[in-house]
Write an enzyme that holds these catalytic residues in place. Structure first.
Site, PDB file in Angstrom:
ATOM      1  N   LYS A 114      -2.360  -1.008  -2.099  1.00  0.00           N
ATOM      2  CA  LYS A 114      -2.504  -2.281  -2.806  1.00  0.00           C
ATOM      3  C   LYS A 114      -1.227  -3.108  -2.751  1.00  0.00           C
ATOM      4  O   LYS A 114      -1.266  -4.303  -2.442  1.00  0.00           O
ATOM      5  CB  LYS A 114      -2.906  -2.031  -4.270  1.00  0.00           C
ATOM      6  CG  LYS A 114      -4.240  -1.347  -4.441  1.00  0.00           C
ATOM      7  CD  LYS A 114      -4.626  -1.202  -5.904  1.00  0.00           C
ATOM      8  CE  LYS A 114      -3.672  -0.342  -6.689  1.00  0.00           C
ATOM      9  NZ  LYS A 114      -3.642   1.075  -6.220  1.00  0.00           N
ATOM     10  N   ARG A 169      -6.336  -1.215 -15.344  1.00  0.00           N
ATOM     11  CA  ARG A 169      -6.630   0.174 -15.014  1.00  0.00           C
ATOM     12  C   ARG A 169      -7.606   0.819 -15.988  1.00  0.00           C
ATOM     13  O   ARG A 169      -8.032   1.943 -15.764  1.00  0.00           O
ATOM     14  CB  ARG A 169      -5.338   0.995 -14.971  1.00  0.00           C
ATOM     15  CG  ARG A 169      -4.435   0.609 -13.808  1.00  0.00           C
ATOM     16  CD  ARG A 169      -3.203   1.477 -13.763  1.00  0.00           C
ATOM     17  NE  ARG A 169      -2.366   1.145 -12.607  1.00  0.00           N
ATOM     18  CZ  ARG A 169      -1.192   1.702 -12.347  1.00  0.00           C
ATOM     19  NH1 ARG A 169      -0.722   2.634 -13.153  1.00  0.00           N
ATOM     20  NH2 ARG A 169      -0.502   1.354 -11.281  1.00  0.00           N
ATOM     21  N   ARG A 190       5.395   9.080   0.627  1.00  0.00           N
ATOM     22  CA  ARG A 190       5.931   7.742   0.354  1.00  0.00           C
ATOM     23  C   ARG A 190       7.356   7.812  -0.164  1.00  0.00           C
ATOM     24  O   ARG A 190       7.705   8.670  -0.982  1.00  0.00           O
ATOM     25  CB  ARG A 190       5.038   7.040  -0.679  1.00  0.00           C
ATOM     26  CG  ARG A 190       5.418   5.600  -0.941  1.00  0.00           C
ATOM     27  CD  ARG A 190       4.343   4.881  -1.715  1.00  0.00           C
ATOM     28  NE  ARG A 190       4.126   5.447  -3.055  1.00  0.00           N
ATOM     29  CZ  ARG A 190       3.242   4.935  -3.919  1.00  0.00           C
ATOM     30  NH1 ARG A 190       2.502   3.902  -3.564  1.00  0.00           N
ATOM     31  NH2 ARG A 190       3.106   5.487  -5.114  1.00  0.00           N
ATOM     32  N   ARG A 199       9.420   8.657  -5.715  1.00  0.00           N
ATOM     33  CA  ARG A 199       9.165   8.397  -7.116  1.00  0.00           C
ATOM     34  C   ARG A 199       8.691   9.658  -7.814  1.00  0.00           C
ATOM     35  O   ARG A 199       8.016  10.503  -7.216  1.00  0.00           O
ATOM     36  CB  ARG A 199       8.106   7.299  -7.258  1.00  0.00           C
ATOM     37  CG  ARG A 199       8.630   5.928  -6.956  1.00  0.00           C
ATOM     38  CD  ARG A 199       7.555   4.888  -6.786  1.00  0.00           C
ATOM     39  NE  ARG A 199       6.357   5.078  -7.600  1.00  0.00           N
ATOM     40  CZ  ARG A 199       5.289   4.287  -7.512  1.00  0.00           C
ATOM     41  NH1 ARG A 199       5.274   3.281  -6.643  1.00  0.00           N
ATOM     42  NH2 ARG A 199       4.227   4.500  -8.266  1.00  0.00           N
ATOM     43  N   ARG A 210      -2.810  11.550 -11.250  1.00  0.00           N
ATOM     44  CA  ARG A 210      -3.023  10.107 -11.118  1.00  0.00           C
ATOM     45  C   ARG A 210      -4.386   9.799 -10.501  1.00  0.00           C
ATOM     46  O   ARG A 210      -5.087   8.879 -10.939  1.00  0.00           O
ATOM     47  CB  ARG A 210      -1.919   9.486 -10.254  1.00  0.00           C
ATOM     48  CG  ARG A 210      -0.549   9.491 -10.898  1.00  0.00           C
ATOM     49  CD  ARG A 210       0.519   9.080  -9.904  1.00  0.00           C
ATOM     50  NE  ARG A 210       0.359   7.695  -9.480  1.00  0.00           N
ATOM     51  CZ  ARG A 210       0.977   7.169  -8.420  1.00  0.00           C
ATOM     52  NH1 ARG A 210       1.749   7.947  -7.666  1.00  0.00           N
ATOM     53  NH2 ARG A 210       0.808   5.921  -8.108  1.00  0.00           N
TER      54      ARG A 210
END
Length: 220
Positions: free
Chosen positions: A19, A94, A133, A166, A177
């Site tokens: 996104k 969310r 990532r 992260r 998540r």
């Protein structure tokens, strides 16, 4: 919809579906600022604001920050002058409560959401993307150890900043998540479908290919 009619866009999709990457790629073409809830929280944490400090423990565990805090930080951002003519929001809403709050705020201002774009991605691929990532601690650019590696491992090509993983991209947090997305966020898609503002794109494959799909549904 024509390009001119699409000014207020929301991106919804599982963590790892790209996104933020896609929002950055198309915001200039849309002529609207990219509003990333994750970056808003990280900015508040870096500046040591009360909201940032209170939210940090939730983010580190891969959990959703309480709706009231999240909604308030988004309201503040959308009230800034550069968002008056439109915006491209990613990472919000969310939950159903956040969706209702956003709808009420925008309707009260006479600026309802024009389009909600779902970035559709299989769970296993989303987890693979998240695990590899890396984010630049200086400029914020996102890299991937497998799909989009920098020229020098651990160093950002753009600013030579150090790349970091992260805390919410750790293995245990990733699965949590994704579970939260399935439970709390995915049901919002039916809400937006009934409102007639939902479009879905395939978020798998090369970044450039996904961008083309995104631009197509935006009419840009």
């Amino acid at each position: 919809m024509t390009r001119r009619s699409i000014r207020r866009v929301v991106l919804v999709g599982p963590p790892g579906s790209g996104k933020t990457t896609q929002a950055r790629a198309v915001s200039d073409k849309l002529g609207a600022p990219h509003v990333c809830i994750g970056e808003l929280f990280r900015s508040n944490i870096a500046r040591g604001t009360p909201l940032g400090m209170a939210s940090r423990s939730y983010l580190d565990r891969g959990e959703l920050v309480p709706d009231e805090w999240t909604t308030e930080i988004v309201r503040q951002r959308l009230a800034e002058p550069d968002a008056a003519g439109g915006f491209l929001v990613d990472g919000f809403p969310r939950t159903a409560h956040q969706a209702r709050s956003l709808t009420e705020a925008l309707n009260d201002a006479g600026t309802p959401v024009d389009l909600v774009v779902e970035t559709l991605l299989e769970r296993d691929e989303a987890a693979l993307r998240l695990a590899g990532r890396r984010s630049c601690g200086s400029c914020g650019r996102i890299w991937h150890v497998r799909f989009n590696p920098p020229a020098v491992y651990g160093i950002c090509d753009d600013c030579a900043g150090a790349l970091e993983q992260r805390s919410d991209d750790a293995a245990a947090a990733i699965q949590h998540r994704l579970d939260l997305y399935d439970r709390d966020t995915a049901p919002l898609l039916e809400l937006y479908r009934r409102q007639g503002v939902l479009a879905t794109i395939d978020a798998s494959g090369a970044v450039e290919d996904v961008t083309e799909r995104m631009l197509s549904v935006l009419g840009v």
